[in-house]
Design an enzyme around this catalytic site. Structure first.
Site, PDB file in Angstrom:
ATOM      1  CG  HIS A 195      -2.156  -0.940   0.842  1.00  0.00           C
ATOM      2  ND1 HIS A 195      -2.186  -2.245   1.252  1.00  0.00           N
ATOM      3  CD2 HIS A 195      -3.259  -0.743   0.076  1.00  0.00           C
ATOM      4  CE1 HIS A 195      -3.275  -2.821   0.778  1.00  0.00           C
ATOM      5  NE2 HIS A 195      -3.941  -1.940   0.061  1.00  0.00           N
ATOM      6  CD  GLU A 439      -9.448  -8.079  -2.240  1.00  0.00           C
ATOM      7  OE1 GLU A 439      -8.528  -7.411  -2.726  1.00  0.00           O
ATOM      8  OE2 GLU A 439     -10.168  -7.650  -1.325  1.00  0.00           O
ATOM      9  CG  ASP A 463      -5.099  -8.367  -1.409  1.00  0.00           C
ATOM     10  OD1 ASP A 463      -4.007  -8.575  -0.854  1.00  0.00           O
ATOM     11  OD2 ASP A 463      -5.840  -7.428  -1.119  1.00  0.00           O
ATOM     12  CB  CYS A 510     -10.444  -1.887  -8.539  1.00  0.00           C
ATOM     13  SG  CYS A 510     -10.643  -3.074  -7.224  1.00  0.00           S
TER      14      CYS A 510
HETATM   15  C1  PEP Z   1      -6.356  -5.308  -4.688  1.00  0.00           C
HETATM   16  O1  PEP Z   1      -6.096  -6.145  -3.826  1.00  0.00           O
HETATM   17  O2  PEP Z   1      -6.052  -5.461  -5.900  1.00  0.00           O
HETATM   18  C2  PEP Z   1      -7.063  -4.065  -4.352  1.00  0.00           C
HETATM   19  C3  PEP Z   1      -7.501  -3.258  -5.280  1.00  0.00           C
HETATM   20  O3  PEP Z   1      -7.195  -3.747  -3.045  1.00  0.00           O
HETATM   21  P1  PEP Z   1      -5.968  -3.288  -2.141  1.00  0.00           P
HETATM   22  O4  PEP Z   1      -4.801  -3.005  -3.044  1.00  0.00           O
HETATM   23  O5  PEP Z   1      -6.382  -2.077  -1.394  1.00  0.00           O
HETATM   24  O6  PEP Z   1      -5.745  -4.465  -1.266  1.00  0.00           O
HETATM   25 MG    MG Z   2      -7.030  -6.000  -1.924  1.00  0.00          MG
END
Ligand code: PEP
Ligand code: MG
Length: 578
Positions: A195, A439, A463, A510
């Site tokens: 993140h 995910e 994920d 996403c």
């Molecule tokens: C992902 O896991 O691809 C996602 C969009 O959520 P995050 O990156 O916040 O875990």
């Molecule tokens: Mg995620």
């Protein structure tokens, strides 16, 4: 000054040129020396001056934060820091040490810091235990003053030509940079889809992580070229290298300016297929960047960032205000609010469920699991989202679903939240769409049951890759194994997209794959028509959509689908992108 290069992983593309500002770990750098006889009073005075300067610095920051549009949590953080600064166990005790041991102020201060940190570590309560980090930060601020350097966060405006160099930065650290325009940053550790990296990309500043020892090798104020595209940092570049990079930087800016012409152009492929390009946002103010870059919706609002850098939980009203702002600001375009995805690398402090370090946080009480374990907290968020749904086209997105029972439980809580609002006469959109993030491989393999219960789905590739390949997305030691093109990942993607399309349930991606221009044609070829990414990537992805002929790419896509050999996938993808 010798010039040298450091290699890492570029997690946010582009070139930054600027002076290094070290985010320091105080204890590593402090000298220890004896002061001359009779010099204790002067040394104590030196410490007092530094402490007072930090107090003023915090007051100024407080003024800046509360006057501007900075998130409310900054205020809370500064309050804690001011309290620590006013606590005699930190600021008075070192004076005694100076008087008794005749040592320099920096040494006395870090000695006392170690005593306090040790005490904090004995504390049972996890929230209080973690306050040791604030003590260290305050000590670092005082040390910087003692050493004649400015505070860790430069005043607004001064940082455009500054590159932050740190051993590690948490997502909570990086989100603070949204109010400061640093030229770039680099860290010793970190993975591509951690993140921390994701927030860096959303800031649209070049960033390189996993340089291993940048923090030790680079000195304060040294000139750096940070090339996020080529994963390299050049320290003390010579004149010719510098002018070459300035030229490249100019070309990149020109390219960006050209892309701006596409802002209001619809994203349609050569063969006439319309594609939705949505934005991922972390904080309500990001919506401006989304709109500036022509987003046709918000595909992922990572609401959990409302929780970071603050004490306590955001109240229902505070959350409602944040969600309403985005819902209204997007003026009728879809706004997909993901319910809290807390845990793993987005730890919060002081909450029962997370008041322990889980043996394996990525597999632990994270995201929807955590929310279902804390129904009061979850209901508060659901009510806030529902209230905001009256002001725009809001959708609810539930992260990290692994089994259908989690959907049932969430839907029951949504029904309960709606009931409460109805009783209170509070308006909301009773038909608010509820979707789930795909995910976890299990959710793909059993997707038909998910599609039957959900209004839409969104694939979180970050994920999904982590869990499919068993590669920690935040660990640079295994980042070479983190492969979006692994045949297993591609199989899961085609399965999920194909099943959702057949069931006529809207599906989006996403995760970071959606903002990766070399993968756009692949995803379109798999049947995807909705991609959500950082606003900074929207225009280059749109350009790629505009130059894609989905029908003509079919044969190559078929070959990629069938390929079991990763090297072959890479070669075919190159042809697809040629
Ligand atoms: C992902 O896991 O691809 C996602 C969009 O959520 P995050 O990156 O916040 O875990
Ligand atoms: Mg995620």
């Amino acid at each position: 000054m010798t010039s040298f290069a450091l290699h890492g992983i570029g997690v946010s593309t582009g070139i930054a040129i600027g002076r290094a500002q070290l985010v320091s770990h105080a204890t590593l750098e402090v000298a220890h020396y004896q002061i001359p006889p009779g010099g204790a009073d002067a040394e104590i005075l030196r410490l007092e001056v530094a402490i007072n300067e930090v107090r003023r610095e915090l007051e100024e920051l407080y003024g800046e934060m509360t006057g501007g549009d900075a998130p409310a949590e900054f205020g809370a953080l500064l309050d804690v820091h001011t309290m620590i600064l006013d606590d005699p166990t930190l600021t008075e005790a070192p004076k005694r040490i100076i008087a008794e041991q005749h040592c320099n102020a920096e040494w006395a201060l870090t000695q006392q810091m170690s005593v306090l940190v040790d005490q904090f570590e004995q504390i049972e309560d996890a929230y209080l235990r973690e306050r040791k980090a604030d003590v260290v930060q305050i000590v670092e601020r005082i040390l910087k003053r003692l050493l004649g350097k400015p505070g860790a966060i430069a005043p607004a405006g001064a940082e455009q030509h500054t590159i932050l160099v740190a051993h590690d930065l948490s997502p909570a650290d990086v989100i603070q940079f949204k109010t400061h325009r640093y030229a770039g940053f680099l860290t010793d550790v970190g993975g591509v889809t951690s993140h921390t990296a994701i927030v860096a990309r959303s800031l649209a500043v070049p960033a390189v992580v996993a340089t291993h020892n940048a923090r030790q090798l680079i000195r304060e104020n040294e000139l750096l070229i940070l090339d996020g595209t080529n994963h390299v940092v050049i320290v003390n570049p010579d004149k010719s290298v510098l002018s070459e990079y300035r030229l490249k930087q100019g070309e990149l800016e020109l390219g960006r300016a050209k892309l701006r012409r596409l802002v209001s152009k619809p994203a349609t492929t050569i063969d006439g297929i319309p594609v939705e390009l949505h934005a991922n946002i972390e904080l309500p103010d990001d919506l401006h960047q989304a709109l500036d870059n022509g987003a046709t919706g918000v595909g992922l609002f990572r609401s959990e960032f409302l929780y970071l850098n603050r004490q306590g939980q955001p109240s229902e009203d505070e959350q409602f205000e944040a969600y309403r702002k985005v819902a209204a600001g997007m003026e009728g375009r879809e706004v997909t609010i993901r319910t809290f995805d807390l845990g793993a690398d987005k730890q919060i402090e002081g909450m029962d469920g997370l008041a322990r370090v889980a043996p394996n946080p990525a597999l632990g009480l994270r995201a929807v699991r955590f929310c279902l374990a804390e129904p009061r907290l979850f209901l508060t968020q659901l009510r806030a989202i529902l209230r905001a749904s009256h002001y725009g086209k809001v959708r609810i997105l539930v992260p990290m679903l692994a089994s259908v029972s989690e959907i049932d439980q969430t839907l029951a809580l949504i029904a309960q939240a709606k009931e409460t609002l109805r009783e209170q006469g509070v308006p909301f959109d009773s038909g608010v769409a509820v979707g789930g993030m795909i995910e976890i491989p299990a959710a793909v393999l059993a997707i038909s049951a998910f599609l039957a219960k959900l209004d839409f789905v969104s694939i979180g590739t970050n994920d999904l890759i982590q869990y499919t390949l068993a590669v920690d997305r935040a660990d640079d030691a295994v980042s070479h194994l983190y492969d979006p093109l692994h045949p297993a990942v591609l199989k899961l993607l085609t399965m999920a997209i194909g099943s959702a399309n057949r069931a006529r349930v809207p599906i989006a991606v996403c995760g970071e794959m959606a903002g990766e221009v070399t993968l756009t044609r692949l995803l379109l070829g798999f049947g995807l028509r909705n991609l959500s990414m950082h606003p900074a990537h929207l225009l280059s992805i749109k350009q790629r959509v505009l130059t894609t002929d989905v029908a003509a790419s079919k044969p190559l896509i078929e070959r990629i689908r069938r390929a079991d050999d990763p090297a072959k996938v890479v070669a075919l993808l190159e042809r697809l992108n040629a």
